[in-house]
Design a protein around this motif. Structure first.
Motif, PDB file in Angstrom:
ATOM      1  N   ALA A  62       0.869  -1.187   0.000  1.00 45.18           N
ATOM      2  CA  ALA A  62       0.000   0.000   0.000  1.00 45.18           C
ATOM      3  C   ALA A  62       0.899   1.228   0.000  1.00 45.18           C
ATOM      4  O   ALA A  62       2.069   1.169   0.376  1.00 45.18           O
ATOM      5  CB  ALA A  62      -0.908   0.002   1.219  1.00 45.18           C
ATOM      6  N   ASP A  63       0.315   2.340  -0.440  1.00 48.26           N
ATOM      7  CA  ASP A  63       1.041   3.621  -0.365  1.00 48.26           C
ATOM      8  C   ASP A  63       0.839   4.262   1.000  1.00 48.26           C
ATOM      9  O   ASP A  63       1.755   4.882   1.539  1.00 48.26           O
ATOM     10  CB  ASP A  63       0.586   4.546  -1.489  1.00 48.26           C
ATOM     11  N   GLU A  64      -0.365   4.118   1.529  1.00 49.99           N
ATOM     12  CA  GLU A  64      -0.657   4.574   2.897  1.00 49.99           C
ATOM     13  C   GLU A  64      -1.659   3.593   3.498  1.00 49.99           C
ATOM     14  O   GLU A  64      -2.490   3.035   2.784  1.00 49.99           O
ATOM     15  CB  GLU A  64      -1.278   5.977   2.899  1.00 49.99           C
ATOM     16  N   VAL A  65      -1.596   3.434   4.810  1.00 50.69           N
ATOM     17  CA  VAL A  65      -2.597   2.601   5.498  1.00 50.69           C
ATOM     18  C   VAL A  65      -2.843   3.173   6.891  1.00 50.69           C
ATOM     19  O   VAL A  65      -1.927   3.672   7.539  1.00 50.69           O
ATOM     20  CB  VAL A  65      -2.164   1.103   5.509  1.00 50.69           C
ATOM     21  N   THR A  66      -4.130   3.136   7.287  1.00 46.61           N
ATOM     22  CA  THR A  66      -4.483   3.643   8.624  1.00 46.61           C
ATOM     23  C   THR A  66      -4.642   2.460   9.581  1.00 46.61           C
ATOM     24  O   THR A  66      -4.783   1.306   9.152  1.00 46.61           O
ATOM     25  CB  THR A  66      -5.813   4.423   8.596  1.00 46.61           C
ATOM     26  N   TYR A  74      -7.915   1.082   6.417  1.00 45.09           N
ATOM     27  CA  TYR A  74      -8.136   1.727   5.129  1.00 45.09           C
ATOM     28  C   TYR A  74      -6.783   1.926   4.438  1.00 45.09           C
ATOM     29  O   TYR A  74      -5.796   2.267   5.096  1.00 45.09           O
ATOM     30  CB  TYR A  74      -8.804   3.088   5.310  1.00 45.09           C
ATOM     31  N   MET A  75      -6.780   1.777   3.132  1.00 46.96           N
ATOM     32  CA  MET A  75      -5.519   1.912   2.391  1.00 46.96           C
ATOM     33  C   MET A  75      -5.689   2.870   1.219  1.00 46.96           C
ATOM     34  O   MET A  75      -6.800   3.027   0.704  1.00 46.96           O
ATOM     35  CB  MET A  75      -5.095   0.557   1.785  1.00 46.96           C
ATOM     36  N   THR A  76      -4.587   3.477   0.770  1.00 43.56           N
ATOM     37  CA  THR A  76      -4.525   4.000  -0.587  1.00 43.56           C
ATOM     38  C   THR A  76      -3.456   3.199  -1.320  1.00 43.56           C
ATOM     39  O   THR A  76      -2.450   2.795  -0.729  1.00 43.56           O
ATOM     40  CB  THR A  76      -4.197   5.510  -0.670  1.00 43.56           C
ATOM     41  N   LYS A  77      -3.724   2.955  -2.604  1.00 39.61           N
ATOM     42  CA  LYS A  77      -2.843   2.135  -3.424  1.00 39.61           C
ATOM     43  C   LYS A  77      -2.809   2.700  -4.840  1.00 39.61           C
ATOM     44  O   LYS A  77      -3.558   3.595  -5.169  1.00 39.61           O
ATOM     45  CB  LYS A  77      -3.360   0.692  -3.469  1.00 39.61           C
ATOM     46  N   PRO A 129     -12.903   7.880   4.111  1.00 38.69           N
ATOM     47  CA  PRO A 129     -12.437   7.128   2.932  1.00 38.69           C
ATOM     48  C   PRO A 129     -13.528   6.358   2.183  1.00 38.69           C
ATOM     49  O   PRO A 129     -13.579   6.456   0.944  1.00 38.69           O
ATOM     50  CB  PRO A 129     -11.354   6.201   3.507  1.00 38.69           C
ATOM     51  N   PRO A 130     -14.436   5.619   2.856  1.00 33.62           N
ATOM     52  CA  PRO A 130     -15.446   4.887   2.054  1.00 33.62           C
ATOM     53  C   PRO A 130     -16.341   5.827   1.240  1.00 33.62           C
ATOM     54  O   PRO A 130     -16.699   5.524   0.106  1.00 33.62           O
ATOM     55  CB  PRO A 130     -16.269   4.137   3.116  1.00 33.62           C
ATOM     56  N   GLN A 131     -16.666   6.976   1.840  1.00 29.82           N
ATOM     57  CA  GLN A 131     -17.556   7.918   1.143  1.00 29.82           C
ATOM     58  C   GLN A 131     -16.850   8.504  -0.084  1.00 29.82           C
ATOM     59  O   GLN A 131     -17.419   8.572  -1.175  1.00 29.82           O
ATOM     60  CB  GLN A 131     -17.976   9.013   2.140  1.00 29.82           C
ATOM     61  N   LEU A 132     -15.577   8.931   0.085  1.00 22.78           N
ATOM     62  CA  LEU A 132     -14.857   9.521  -1.056  1.00 22.78           C
ATOM     63  C   LEU A 132     -14.573   8.474  -2.130  1.00 22.78           C
ATOM     64  O   LEU A 132     -14.612   8.778  -3.330  1.00 22.78           O
ATOM     65  CB  LEU A 132     -13.549  10.193  -0.576  1.00 22.78           C
ATOM     66  N   GLU A 133     -14.327   7.241  -1.701  1.00 20.31           N
ATOM     67  CA  GLU A 133     -14.110   6.170  -2.693  1.00 20.31           C
ATOM     68  C   GLU A 133     -15.335   6.057  -3.608  1.00 20.31           C
ATOM     69  O   GLU A 133     -15.210   6.016  -4.835  1.00 20.31           O
ATOM     70  CB  GLU A 133     -13.829   4.836  -1.973  1.00 20.31           C
ATOM     71  N   ALA A 151     -11.248   1.270   0.800  1.00 14.54           N
ATOM     72  CA  ALA A 151     -11.879   1.433   2.114  1.00 14.54           C
ATOM     73  C   ALA A 151     -13.225   0.712   2.189  1.00 14.54           C
ATOM     74  O   ALA A 151     -13.611   0.242   3.248  1.00 14.54           O
ATOM     75  CB  ALA A 151     -12.071   2.916   2.410  1.00 14.54           C
ATOM     76  N   ILE A 152     -13.957   0.645   1.077  1.00 10.16           N
ATOM     77  CA  ILE A 152     -15.242  -0.071   1.095  1.00 10.16           C
ATOM     78  C   ILE A 152     -14.960  -1.533   1.457  1.00 10.16           C
ATOM     79  O   ILE A 152     -15.688  -2.136   2.237  1.00 10.16           O
ATOM     80  CB  ILE A 152     -15.943   0.059  -0.270  1.00 10.16           C
ATOM     81  N   LYS A 153     -13.879  -2.063   0.903  1.00 11.75           N
ATOM     82  CA  LYS A 153     -13.400  -3.372   1.368  1.00 11.75           C
ATOM     83  C   LYS A 153     -11.960  -3.175   1.850  1.00 11.75           C
ATOM     84  O   LYS A 153     -11.016  -3.194   1.051  1.00 11.75           O
ATOM     85  CB  LYS A 153     -13.480  -4.415   0.257  1.00 11.75           C
TER      86      LYS A 153
END
Ligand code: 5RP
Length: 220
Positions: free
Chosen positions: A83-87, A91-94, A179-183, A199-201
């Motif tokens: 991942a590029d970031e993870v909380t 939640y992740m960004t990739k 994150p889920p909402q913006l995704e 984030a949704i999954k």
């Protein structure tokens, strides 16, 4: 901090999750490269492999593995990726490597998601690392305007075409508080193929490499 050592420690810890008759999805990036370099150790437990990018497919083949089509193997038991970031709430960004769409397909299709990262990837709020969005080429300007309306600064990734023949917009200056909402919101813009918020999954397990071992976070 020795980032490479941390990546390797996270990758090695992931091998324990590859159990008998595993249908395994393999992500993309340098941490996953470390996983692939060590995958032979658990080859006897792997029933089938599916890949998230042409780059990973090449590396797996080079390491002596046969790579299957997702459509032929059913649901992977396990998907392992960086991942590029993870909380700390998983939640992740990739998509730093541009493979986000196939990565998201494998996340969606798999039973269990394991994220392997070095400690620099852990953040309180996602968004400092530019958020990649894969876009249909004809929609790049329209989508850029919509992203500016959301407060982001999109930048076309130069000289880059995804494995699916599309472009990537890297979005700077987003603070991703929900994150889920913006995704969902970004995915609803016409012409967006996928965005890099996962984030949704979210991940089920995050393995954070340390200089002398690994810290395991489990999403219960
Ligand atoms: C590729 C990805 C990678 O998992 C992400 O960029 C992390 O890469 P690395 O392990 O090299 O830090 O999403 O599209």
């Amino acid at each position: 901090m020795n980032q490479n050592q941390e990546k390797q420690n996270a990758a090695l810890a992931a091998l324990d999750y590859i159990q008998y008759e595993c249908i395994l999805g393999v992500g993309s990036g340098s941490t996953v490269t470390s996983l692939i370099q060590n995958l032979k150790k658990v080859k006897h437990n792997i029933k089938a492999l599916v890949s998230s990018s042409e780059d990973t497919t090449d590396k797996l083949k080079h390491a002596g593995f046969v790579v299957d089509e997702l459509s032929n193997v059913g649901s992977p038991d396990l998907y392992i990726d960086g991942a590029d970031e993870v909380t700390r709430n998983f939640y992740m960004t990739k998509g730093g490597g541009g493979a986000l769409t196939r990565e998201k397909i494998l996340v969606a299709a798999s039973r269990k998601i394991i994220c392997i990262v070095d400690s620099s990837k852990i953040v309180d709020v996602l968004g400092k690392y530019p958020l990649p969005i894969e876009v249909i080429p004809m929609a790049k300007s329209y989508i850029s305007r919509e992203i500016i309306r959301l407060g982001g600064q999109p930048e076309l990734r130069h000289n880059f075409v995804t494995d699916n023949g599309n472009f990537i917009l890297d979005v700077h200056n987003l603070t991703i508080v929900d994150p889920p909402q913006l995704e969902k919101q970004i995915n609803n813009i016409a012409g967006v193929v996928t965005n890099g918020i996962f984030a949704i999954k979210p991940a089920d397990v995050v393995l954070i490499g340390q200089s002398n071992g690994v810290l395991t976070l489990e999403n219960r």
